[in-house]
Design a protein around this motif. Structure first.
Motif, PDB file in Angstrom:
ATOM      1  N   VAL A   1       0.872  -1.341   0.050  1.00 19.10           N
ATOM      2  CA  VAL A   1      -0.062  -0.336  -0.017  1.00 19.10           C
ATOM      3  C   VAL A   1       0.719   1.086   0.357  1.00 19.10           C
ATOM      4  N   ARG A   2       2.266   0.756  -0.805  1.00 19.68           N
ATOM      5  CA  ARG A   2       3.427   2.840  -0.382  1.00 19.68           C
ATOM      6  C   ARG A   2       3.075   3.743  -0.795  1.00 19.68           C
ATOM      7  N   LYS A   3       2.102   3.320  -2.203  1.00 14.28           N
ATOM      8  CA  LYS A   3       1.481   3.892  -3.127  1.00 14.28           C
ATOM      9  C   LYS A   3       0.604   4.655  -3.038  1.00 14.28           C
ATOM     10  N   VAL A   4      -0.719   4.111  -2.155  1.00 16.21           N
ATOM     11  CA  VAL A   4      -1.988   4.299  -2.489  1.00 16.21           C
ATOM     12  C   VAL A   4      -1.646   5.848  -0.851  1.00 16.21           C
ATOM     13  N   GLU A   5      -2.748   6.203  -1.811  1.00 17.29           N
ATOM     14  CA  GLU A   5      -2.769   7.696  -1.177  1.00 17.29           C
ATOM     15  C   GLU A   5      -3.433   7.626  -0.230  1.00 17.29           C
ATOM     16  N   THR A   6      -3.604   8.386   0.965  1.00 17.89           N
ATOM     17  CA  THR A   6      -4.434   8.683   2.139  1.00 17.89           C
ATOM     18  C   THR A   6      -5.206   9.857   2.095  1.00 17.89           C
ATOM     19  N   TYR A   7      -6.367   9.270   3.566  1.00 14.75           N
ATOM     20  CA  TYR A   7      -6.882  10.090   4.199  1.00 14.75           C
ATOM     21  C   TYR A   7      -6.358  10.769   5.723  1.00 14.75           C
TER      22      TYR A   7
ATOM     23  N   HIS B   1      -4.557   4.440   4.417  1.00 17.16           N
ATOM     24  CA  HIS B   1      -4.199   4.341   3.396  1.00 17.16           C
ATOM     25  C   HIS B   1      -5.926   4.336   2.897  1.00 17.16           C
ATOM     26  N   TYR B   2      -6.624   4.758   1.878  1.00 17.82           N
ATOM     27  CA  TYR B   2      -7.651   4.680   1.229  1.00 17.82           C
ATOM     28  C   TYR B   2      -7.398   5.524   0.078  1.00 17.82           C
ATOM     29  N   PRO B   3      -7.438   4.161  -0.868  1.00 18.30           N
ATOM     30  CA  PRO B   3      -7.621   4.592  -2.495  1.00 18.30           C
ATOM     31  C   PRO B   3      -8.961   4.578  -3.062  1.00 18.30           C
ATOM     32  N   LEU B   4      -9.140   5.946  -3.687  1.00 16.14           N
ATOM     33  CA  LEU B   4     -10.156   6.601  -4.250  1.00 16.14           C
ATOM     34  C   LEU B   4     -10.843   5.790  -5.714  1.00 16.14           C
ATOM     35  N   PRO B   5     -11.647   6.449  -6.927  1.00 21.65           N
ATOM     36  CA  PRO B   5     -12.086   5.633  -7.766  1.00 21.65           C
ATOM     37  C   PRO B   5     -10.956   6.975  -8.480  1.00 21.65           C
ATOM     38  N   GLY B   6     -10.485   6.006  -9.690  1.00 24.21           N
ATOM     39  CA  GLY B   6      -9.671   6.668 -10.503  1.00 24.21           C
ATOM     40  C   GLY B   6      -8.174   6.849 -10.289  1.00 24.21           C
ATOM     41  N   ASP B   7      -8.228   6.655  -8.727  1.00 27.25           N
ATOM     42  CA  ASP B   7      -6.729   6.537  -8.093  1.00 27.25           C
ATOM     43  C   ASP B   7      -5.686   5.918  -8.870  1.00 27.25           C
ATOM     44  N   PRO B   8      -4.114   6.427  -9.364  1.00 30.10           N
ATOM     45  CA  PRO B   8      -3.287   5.053  -9.890  1.00 30.10           C
ATOM     46  C   PRO B   8      -2.756   4.141  -9.296  1.00 30.10           C
ATOM     47  N   HIS B   9      -3.389   4.124  -8.787  1.00 26.01           N
ATOM     48  CA  HIS B   9      -2.335   3.090  -7.674  1.00 26.01           C
ATOM     49  C   HIS B   9      -3.151   2.810  -6.429  1.00 26.01           C
TER      50      HIS B   9
ATOM     51  N   GLU C   1     -17.060   1.667  -8.218  1.00 30.02           N
ATOM     52  CA  GLU C   1     -16.376   1.316  -8.872  1.00 30.02           C
ATOM     53  C   GLU C   1     -16.949  -0.311  -9.474  1.00 30.02           C
ATOM     54  N   LEU C   2     -17.572  -0.683  -8.728  1.00 32.16           N
ATOM     55  CA  LEU C   2     -17.981  -2.373  -8.576  1.00 32.16           C
ATOM     56  C   LEU C   2     -19.329  -2.175  -9.621  1.00 32.16           C
ATOM     57  N   PHE C   3     -19.774  -0.702  -9.982  1.00 32.32           N
ATOM     58  CA  PHE C   3     -21.050  -0.788 -10.686  1.00 32.32           C
ATOM     59  C   PHE C   3     -21.060   0.308 -11.208  1.00 32.32           C
ATOM     60  N   MET C   4     -19.951   0.323 -11.363  1.00 33.43           N
ATOM     61  CA  MET C   4     -19.472   1.978 -13.090  1.00 33.43           C
ATOM     62  C   MET C   4     -18.299   1.110 -13.321  1.00 33.43           C
ATOM     63  N   GLU C   5     -18.592   1.816 -14.956  1.00 32.70           N
ATOM     64  CA  GLU C   5     -17.271   1.654 -15.857  1.00 32.70           C
ATOM     65  C   GLU C   5     -16.114   2.238 -15.407  1.00 32.70           C
ATOM     66  N   PRO C   6     -15.286   2.050 -15.936  1.00 38.41           N
ATOM     67  CA  PRO C   6     -13.717   2.763 -15.649  1.00 38.41           C
ATOM     68  C   PRO C   6     -13.672   3.933 -15.942  1.00 38.41           C
ATOM     69  N   PHE C   7     -13.236   4.836 -14.645  1.00 35.00           N
ATOM     70  CA  PHE C   7     -13.678   5.787 -14.100  1.00 35.00           C
ATOM     71  C   PHE C   7     -13.254   7.088 -15.106  1.00 35.00           C
ATOM     72  N   ASN C   8     -14.248   7.587 -15.472  1.00 35.40           N
ATOM     73  CA  ASN C   8     -13.744   9.627 -16.465  1.00 35.40           C
ATOM     74  C   ASN C   8     -14.982  10.565 -15.037  1.00 35.40           C
ATOM     75  N   LYS C   9     -14.438  11.500 -15.386  1.00 31.89           N
ATOM     76  CA  LYS C   9     -14.838  12.461 -14.164  1.00 31.89           C
ATOM     77  C   LYS C   9     -16.296  12.264 -14.560  1.00 31.89           C
ATOM     78  N   ASP C  10     -16.772  13.008 -15.818  1.00 29.26           N
ATOM     79  CA  ASP C  10     -17.831  13.537 -15.712  1.00 29.26           C
ATOM     80  C   ASP C  10     -18.805  12.258 -15.509  1.00 29.26           C
ATOM     81  N   LEU C  11     -18.950  11.051 -15.444  1.00 24.27           N
ATOM     82  CA  LEU C  11     -19.605  10.467 -15.852  1.00 24.27           C
ATOM     83  C   LEU C  11     -20.073  10.037 -13.760  1.00 24.27           C
TER      84      LEU C  11
END
Length: 585
Positions: free
Chosen positions: A51-57, A78-86, A496-506
């Motif tokens: 989880v070293r590259k996962v961003e935090t809250y 550590h807390y990954p968000l939708p669309g996070d690269p890591h 991300e479980l119920f949505m297509e790959p992340f895009n900001k507008d969606l």
């Protein structure tokens, strides 16, 4: 057994994007460990998570506990968000406790956004262990088999979907809260029958499929069932026991029944057909089973049966006489048409004991906007649980309490569930909730549709705010608690479980934060300041939007409270009194 793990790159650690991490830290309670024994107790299955590259809250504990505490305390996780690269990266490992050897299974690393990525299962005889590796898009799960005899891992097959794979079906809808791990087995592997028995929704319903372990062949064993759980496999008699719903037997389509499938003839027999819900638990040797027969209006009756068929005895019959005397209200099931005018949707009403068609009663709906569960209680105990949304209390105070399961929720078939795909802002069928009220009013004239309130927690808080700003003509009072209002700042493992790959507008389209100017009714927002599941920022963004729109609203922040608020007496009182004040006052 392992020697090279660290705090952020360790064996069996969890990704802390789940409720309770900070609470466990403050109480000095150990977090769950991601490790499990093989059936022969020789092998430990685990993983190494990075989880070293996962961003935090970060959470700020404004009122630290203890007499010596002065300054607020900061908690980071550590807390990954939708669309996070890591996302957390996981690699499966096998530990041989006799040889004292820890080695990778050779699958390499894969991204994982949940809490504990254990997805193992041993065969009944112990030779094979099954593994799953799901992609981030939740559209593909690769299945592998490990052979303990040859110590080799091989790819078996891939489960896939054009929308989403609902793996949460296993852990959220199958068995009671007190069921053992044995009773919650996800699938059955049998060397004797050279078979894997697997649940899949690939043809529109949760049916059972039989895979040949040797040749990889696959045949479908059930047709059009909503199989809830594979209960037991009798490999000697070639009988497979399972529970299923939505077959026309229940008082609602959600109540489940036990079945026996003859693997040779293909015949299926219902073991218990009394109207209601049947929770079934087999003994480890498969010679007996316990049947818990109940319903939303009937106390549980627990009976012991021989698997061969005969009833041995009634074990216990619950008696709720005193509870009824104290004011317990039986819910009333209903079925109305969805907004499309075709699909049936179901729910429950809790009517005041003195209900009369000649009198008008305010209405409070308890809602949940998540797409991983249905909400209306189906058993007696569920009508009393915290997940029933204080409906008993509200009905006893003179409200008509309502719970509606619209499209976008599970256990009604894949097409019904797929209504939520890329549509989380509909909060599990918002338009169906709106369509239900005129139909209910026809049958129950006492419903005052000019005085309708709504409340929910977590995904229900998210839904409550959406209902209030999108349907202000219907919902006049709302209480939104711990709501994950902005999906782009909530856990990647959920949206991300119920949505297509992340895009900001969606993702932005699912967010009602930008509709604050549409609020017309009374709104109370509540949140715990140490909520490590839904960060308080989610509610504060709504607060900011309402202030910018110059809207009146109420806000309560509960110090030192985490995501679960139901047991807090002040929370309960403020929630219920808000409806009394604004709908009855």
């Amino acid at each position: 057994m392992t020697k090279d793990g660290t705090e952020e790159f360790g064996y069996g650690i969890l990704c802390a994007n789940a409720s309770g991490v900070i609470a466990a830290k403050l109480k000095n309670v150990p977090l769950p460990l991601g490790v499990t024994w093989s059936e022969d107790s020789r092998t430990l299955w685990t993983y190494k998570m990075d989880v070293r590259k996962v961003e935090t809250y970060t959470l700020v504990q404004s009122v630290p506990q203890g007499n010596e505490a002065v300054r607020p305390v900061v908690h980071t996780y550590h807390y990954p968000l939708p669309g996070d690269p890591h996302l957390p990266e996981v690699e499966y490992y096998r530990i041989d406790t006799e040889e004292d050897v820890c080695q990778s299974l050779g699958l390499g690393r894969f991204a994982f956004s949940g809490t504990i990525p254990l997805s193992f299962g041993d065969s009944l005889e112990g030779r094979y262990t099954l593994f799953q590796v799901k992609n981030r898009e939740n559209t593909r799960s690769k299945v592998y088999l490990y052979d303990h005899m040859t110590q080799c891992l091989r790819y078996f097959f891939t489960e896939s979907s054009s929308t989403f794979i609902f793996l949460d079906h296993y852990k959220m809808q199958n068995a009671g809260n007190n069921a053992s791990d044995y009773a919650k087995k996800k699938y059955y592997l049998s060397e004797k029958l050279d078979s894997l028995f697997w649940l899949s929704e690939r043809d529109g319903w949760f049916d059972i499929y039989q895979y040949g372990l040797t040749d990889g062949s696959c045949r479908k064993l059930t047709e059009g069932y909503t199989v809830r759980q594979i209960l037991h496999l009798d490999s000697n008699r070639k009988l497979l026991f399972f529970s299923a719903s939505n077959r026309g037997l229940g008082e609602t389509p959600y109540q489940k029944y036990p079945y026996c499938l003859n693997l040779e003839s293909g015949d299926i027999e219902c073991l218990q057909s009394q109207a209601g819900d049947h929770e079934t638990h087999f003994s480890p040797d498969g010679q007996h089973y316990i049947d818990v027969w109940t319903s939303y209006h009937r106390e549980p009756i627990v009976s012991l049966y021989k698997t061969a068929g005969s009833k041995i005895r009634e074990v216990v019959r619950c008696d709720a006489t005193k509870l009824r005397e104290a004011g317990y209200i039986e819910p009333t099931p209903f079925c109305v048409k969805a907004a499309d005018g075709v699909t049936n949707i179901h729910g429950m009403l809790f009517l005041p004991k003195d209900y009369s068609d000649d009198q008008l009663y305010p209405v409070v709906e308890y809602c949940y906007g998540g797409n991983q569960k249905m909400l209306a209680p189906q058993t007696f105990m569920e009508t009393l649980s915290r997940h029933a949304g204080y409906t008993q209390t509200l009905a006893n105070l003179g409200f008509i309490a309502v719970i509606i399961d619209g499209r976008g929720t599970p256990l009604r078939g894949k097409a019904f569930h797929d209504h939520c795909y890329n549509n989380m802002g509909a909060c599990a069928g918002m338009e169906d909730h709106e369509a239900a009220y005129p139909q209910l009013k026809t049958k129950y004239p006492g419903m005052d549709l000019n005085r309708v309130g709504v409340w929910g927690h977590s995904g229900g808080g998210f839904a409550t705010y959406q209902f209030m700003v999108k349907l202000p003509h219907l919902y006049k009072v709302g209480v939104a608690t711990a709501g994950n209002h902005s999906q782009e700042i909530y856990s990647a493992s959920w949206s991300e479980l119920f949505m297509e790959p992340f895009n900001k507008d969606l993702w932005k389209a699912q967010n009602a934060e930008f509709l604050a100017d549409k609020l017309e009714g009374h709104l109370l927002l509540m949140h715990g300041d140490l909520d490590d599941n839904v960060h308080p920022a989610s509610t504060m963004r709504i607060v900011n939007a309402l202030i910018n729109a110059d809207k009146d609203f109420d806000l309560l922040i509960l110090p030192n409270r985490h995501h679960d608020l139901h047991d807090h007496p002040y929370y309960r009182r403020k929630l219920i009194e808000y409806f009394v004040k604004h709908l009855q006052g």
